[in-house]
Write an enzyme that holds these catalytic residues in place. Structure first.
Site, PDB file in Angstrom:
ATOM      1  N   GLU A 234     -18.787  -5.965  29.743  1.00  0.00           N
ATOM      2  CA  GLU A 234     -19.716  -6.767  30.529  1.00  0.00           C
ATOM      3  C   GLU A 234     -19.564  -6.355  31.994  1.00  0.00           C
ATOM      4  O   GLU A 234     -18.470  -6.092  32.466  1.00  0.00           O
ATOM      5  CB  GLU A 234     -19.420  -8.258  30.347  1.00  0.00           C
ATOM      6  CG  GLU A 234     -19.886  -8.747  28.982  1.00  0.00           C
ATOM      7  CD  GLU A 234     -19.523 -10.180  28.689  1.00  0.00           C
ATOM      8  OE1 GLU A 234     -19.261 -10.949  29.633  1.00  0.00           O
ATOM      9  OE2 GLU A 234     -19.497 -10.533  27.496  1.00  0.00           O
TER      10      GLU A 234
ATOM     11  N   ASP B 232     -33.284 -13.548  17.030  1.00  0.00           N
ATOM     12  CA  ASP B 232     -32.235 -14.520  17.376  1.00  0.00           C
ATOM     13  C   ASP B 232     -32.638 -15.888  16.825  1.00  0.00           C
ATOM     14  O   ASP B 232     -33.831 -16.198  16.736  1.00  0.00           O
ATOM     15  CB  ASP B 232     -32.047 -14.598  18.900  1.00  0.00           C
ATOM     16  CG  ASP B 232     -30.650 -15.088  19.284  1.00  0.00           C
ATOM     17  OD1 ASP B 232     -29.853 -14.275  19.786  1.00  0.00           O
ATOM     18  OD2 ASP B 232     -30.362 -16.287  19.053  1.00  0.00           O
TER      19      ASP B 232
ATOM     20  N   GLU C 230     -18.735  -2.050  18.827  1.00  0.00           N
ATOM     21  CA  GLU C 230     -19.254  -1.887  20.188  1.00  0.00           C
ATOM     22  C   GLU C 230     -18.104  -1.945  21.191  1.00  0.00           C
ATOM     23  O   GLU C 230     -17.229  -2.792  21.091  1.00  0.00           O
ATOM     24  CB  GLU C 230     -20.266  -3.012  20.468  1.00  0.00           C
ATOM     25  CG  GLU C 230     -20.921  -2.918  21.821  1.00  0.00           C
ATOM     26  CD  GLU C 230     -21.535  -1.550  22.067  1.00  0.00           C
ATOM     27  OE1 GLU C 230     -22.408  -1.126  21.306  1.00  0.00           O
ATOM     28  OE2 GLU C 230     -21.128  -0.885  23.045  1.00  0.00           O
TER      29      GLU C 230
ATOM     30  N   LYS D 286     -34.313 -18.902  23.669  1.00  0.00           N
ATOM     31  CA  LYS D 286     -33.943 -17.585  24.196  1.00  0.00           C
ATOM     32  C   LYS D 286     -35.041 -16.564  23.880  1.00  0.00           C
ATOM     33  O   LYS D 286     -35.446 -15.778  24.734  1.00  0.00           O
ATOM     34  CB  LYS D 286     -32.612 -17.157  23.547  1.00  0.00           C
ATOM     35  CG  LYS D 286     -31.905 -16.033  24.247  1.00  0.00           C
ATOM     36  CD  LYS D 286     -30.612 -15.673  23.540  1.00  0.00           C
ATOM     37  CE  LYS D 286     -29.396 -16.319  24.148  1.00  0.00           C
ATOM     38  NZ  LYS D 286     -28.121 -15.789  23.634  1.00  0.00           N
TER      39      LYS D 286
ATOM     40  N   LYS E 102     -14.640 -11.928  35.050  1.00  0.00           N
ATOM     41  CA  LYS E 102     -14.512 -10.715  35.861  1.00  0.00           C
ATOM     42  C   LYS E 102     -15.773 -10.568  36.696  1.00  0.00           C
ATOM     43  O   LYS E 102     -16.754 -11.282  36.455  1.00  0.00           O
ATOM     44  CB  LYS E 102     -14.237  -9.492  34.991  1.00  0.00           C
ATOM     45  CG  LYS E 102     -15.380  -9.075  34.105  1.00  0.00           C
ATOM     46  CD  LYS E 102     -15.013  -7.764  33.435  1.00  0.00           C
ATOM     47  CE  LYS E 102     -16.125  -7.269  32.543  1.00  0.00           C
ATOM     48  NZ  LYS E 102     -15.820  -6.007  31.899  1.00  0.00           N
TER      49      LYS E 102
ATOM     50  N   CYS F 291     -13.847 -11.316  24.698  1.00  0.00           N
ATOM     51  CA  CYS F 291     -13.321 -10.358  23.716  1.00  0.00           C
ATOM     52  C   CYS F 291     -11.796 -10.294  23.629  1.00  0.00           C
ATOM     53  O   CYS F 291     -11.234 -10.523  22.560  1.00  0.00           O
ATOM     54  CB  CYS F 291     -13.867  -8.974  24.016  1.00  0.00           C
ATOM     55  SG  CYS F 291     -15.615  -8.857  23.635  1.00  0.00           S
TER      56      CYS F 291
ATOM     57  N   PHE G 102      -6.445  -0.145  33.765  1.00  0.00           N
ATOM     58  CA  PHE G 102      -5.830  -1.347  33.184  1.00  0.00           C
ATOM     59  C   PHE G 102      -4.382  -1.524  33.629  1.00  0.00           C
ATOM     60  O   PHE G 102      -3.545  -2.024  32.893  1.00  0.00           O
ATOM     61  CB  PHE G 102      -5.960  -1.355  31.653  1.00  0.00           C
ATOM     62  CG  PHE G 102      -7.304  -1.862  31.240  1.00  0.00           C
ATOM     63  CD1 PHE G 102      -8.424  -1.073  31.375  1.00  0.00           C
ATOM     64  CD2 PHE G 102      -7.457  -3.159  30.773  1.00  0.00           C
ATOM     65  CE1 PHE G 102      -9.686  -1.552  31.065  1.00  0.00           C
ATOM     66  CE2 PHE G 102      -8.707  -3.648  30.459  1.00  0.00           C
ATOM     67  CZ  PHE G 102      -9.821  -2.838  30.599  1.00  0.00           C
TER      68      PHE G 102
ATOM     69  N   ASN H 218      -8.924  -3.081  21.753  1.00  0.00           N
ATOM     70  CA  ASN H 218      -8.804  -4.257  22.622  1.00  0.00           C
ATOM     71  C   ASN H 218      -7.359  -4.744  22.705  1.00  0.00           C
ATOM     72  O   ASN H 218      -6.904  -5.174  23.765  1.00  0.00           O
ATOM     73  CB  ASN H 218      -9.723  -5.380  22.127  1.00  0.00           C
ATOM     74  CG  ASN H 218     -11.136  -5.220  22.680  1.00  0.00           C
ATOM     75  OD1 ASN H 218     -11.397  -4.308  23.453  1.00  0.00           O
ATOM     76  ND2 ASN H 218     -12.036  -6.096  22.286  1.00  0.00           N
TER      77      ASN H 218
END
Ligand SMILES: NC(=O)c1ccc[n+]([C@@H]2O[C@H](COP(=O)([O-])OP(=O)(O)OC[C@H]3O[C@@H](n4cnc5c(N)ncnc54)[C@H](O)[C@@H]3O)[C@@H](O)[C@H]2O)c1
Length: 428
Positions: A154, A35, A150, A40, A319, A259, A248, A207
């Site tokens: 989360e 990274d 991916e 981090k 969320k 996202c 959903f 998505n």
């Protein structure tokens, strides 16, 4: 098992990168995590996990011996032939994806034989083709490219990595695609092996479809409110249809997160840039923006003017089970409330640190009951378990008003009313 598994590199140690790294370590791979954020990386070397994600800390701790952290991409290139790219692709002002971090990685690749980039970041269709072209222009003809989008969520990212609904591998039918398929093989997931452009589109389309489902049920909820139907019953009734499915279909105050908003907009822009007007996605985005603001009208219905009123927000993260505040509905709501003259007090079990950076002028409470103390109205914004299990009689006693807006339809209206509160949900 570990001796047979090949070492890999992961570039970008955020939500996707760190979970991917820890997940592959669990499968027995040595992982070189890179990274550009030195703080981090230093924290990760000390065992500090920079994000809140259930189960992640345990997995990283369990596999400390297999996880290597560095700011130098050369460390990954030296040990691994597959370099998973999990850097951010945030929206630009135009709504297109900002690929500058992806291109920084591409430019940092050497002209070596035997390496491949495996793209986990969500990118517009055509990115793989353009990266392959750039590799050619930079004399890196031997560098291979694989799209491996991916789909983790989360809040349940570790489980999603280890038990994926499917693995999508888009490649040119070379060693790199085979190697990625082999890496995921122990998970026993359904595999979609396809071309690079289709893999890129699968991610965006997935998505966009999920976001469409949310905006659809939110509009149904809004019509329920004016016609007397109950969206909870409606969602149950339609969700039992195999062709629709129950997921959903929870009406609420709109979707947020890192996202959905950006990927839906990116797909809309991608279509527009290619000469196609994606009408449906325009509506999905607009419905969502309006949905975030509908709480204001609900509050005004009960309180009249909001000037000088205290509104308590329970939950700030986009969320539950995450500290991610990107595009969270709470950001819009708190800004609208402040603009309307209300005092805003908020509490979130884990997102406060992030929220403090993004929400100036609001007061933060240390727990839910302190948050609602003296409030004229409470809005449940994020359905953390903690809020569904609150003693609402105690909440009623602590408040000075009695209005509770359940922005996620997470509470039992009768129980809340019995506790002495005026309940208002979304579409029920
Ligand atoms: N978060 C999710 O739920 C999710 C799910 C699926 C796909 N995605 C996609 O995965 C990608 C990453 O998302 P995220 O949420 O993990 O982002 P993130 O912001 O949490 O992490 C990105 C990381 O990349 C690092 N980085 C940036 N430029 C770099 C460079 N040149 N070299 C090395 N590291 C660099 C950043 O410092 C950061 O740590 C995005 O494209 C996103 O759309 C995210």
């Amino acid at each position: 098992m570990s001796t047979q598994r090949e070492p890999i590199g992961v570039i970008g140690t955020g939500y996707v990168g760190l979970v991917t790294a820890a997940g592959f370590a669990e499968l027995g791979n040595e992982v070189w995590c890179i990274d550009i954020d030195a703080a981090k990386i230093e924290g990760l070397k000390r065992g500090e996990i920079p994000i809140y994600e259930p189960g992640l800390e345990e997995l990283v701790t369990k596999h400390r011996g297999r996880l290597h952290f560095s700011t130098d991409i050369a460390d990954a290139l030296e040990h691994a032939r597959l370099l998973f790219v999990a850097v951010g692709t945030p929206p630009t002002y135009s709504g297109d994806a900002d690929l500058s971090a992806v291109h920084a990685v591409v430019d940092a690749m050497p002209a070596s034989d035997g390496h491949a980039l495996v793209m986990k970041s969500t990118v517009p269709v055509g990115t793989g083709a353009s990266i392959k072209r750039i590799f050619g222009e930079q004399g890196k003809h031997h560098f291979r490219y694989v799209s491996c989008p991916e789909f983790l969520k989360e809040g349940s990212a570790v489980r999603d990595f280890l038990q994926p609904d499917r693995v999508v591998v888009g490649d040119d039918g070379d060693w790199a695609g085979e190697a990625v398929v082999d890496l995921y093989a122990p998970l026993g997931a359904s595999l979609v092996r396809t071309d690079i452009a289709s893999a890129e589109m699968i991610k965006l389309a997935a998505n966009a479809f999920l976001a469409t489902k949310i905006s659809f049920i939110n509009e149904i909820a809004n019509v329920c409110e004016v016609t007397g139907a109950n969206v909870i019953e409606v969602a149950k009734g339609i969700g039992l249809d195999d062709r629709i499915g129950p997921k959903f279909l929870q009406a609420g105050v709109g979707f947020g997160g890192s996202c959905f908003p950006k990927d839906v907009t990116a797909l809309k822009q991608l279509a527009g840039n290619s000469g196609y007007h994606f009408q449906l996605l325009n509506a999905v985005i607009e419905v969502n923006e309006l949905q975030k603001r509908r709480v204001m009208a609900k509050l005004e219905k009960h309180l009249g003017t909001l000037v000088g009123k205290t509104v308590a927000l329970l939950g700030l993260a986009f969320k539950p089970n995450t500290d991610d505040m990107r595009e969270a509905t709470s950001l819009v709501l708190s800004a609208r409330l402040q603009a309307a003259g209300a005092r805003v007090r908020a509490y979130d079990p884990v997102a406060e640190t992030e929220a403090r950076k993004l929400m100036p002028g609001i007061e933060f409470a240390d727990d839910a009951l302190t948050c609602v103390e003296g409030a004229d109205a409470v809005v449940l914004v994020t359905e953390w378990d903690e809020f569904t299990h609150l003693d609402y009689a105690q909440v009623a006693r602590a408040m000075s008003g009695d209005v509770l807006i359940d922005g996620r339809n997470a509470l039992d209206p009768e129980a809340v009313a019995a506790a002495g509160l005026t309940y208002e949900g979304i579409g029920r």
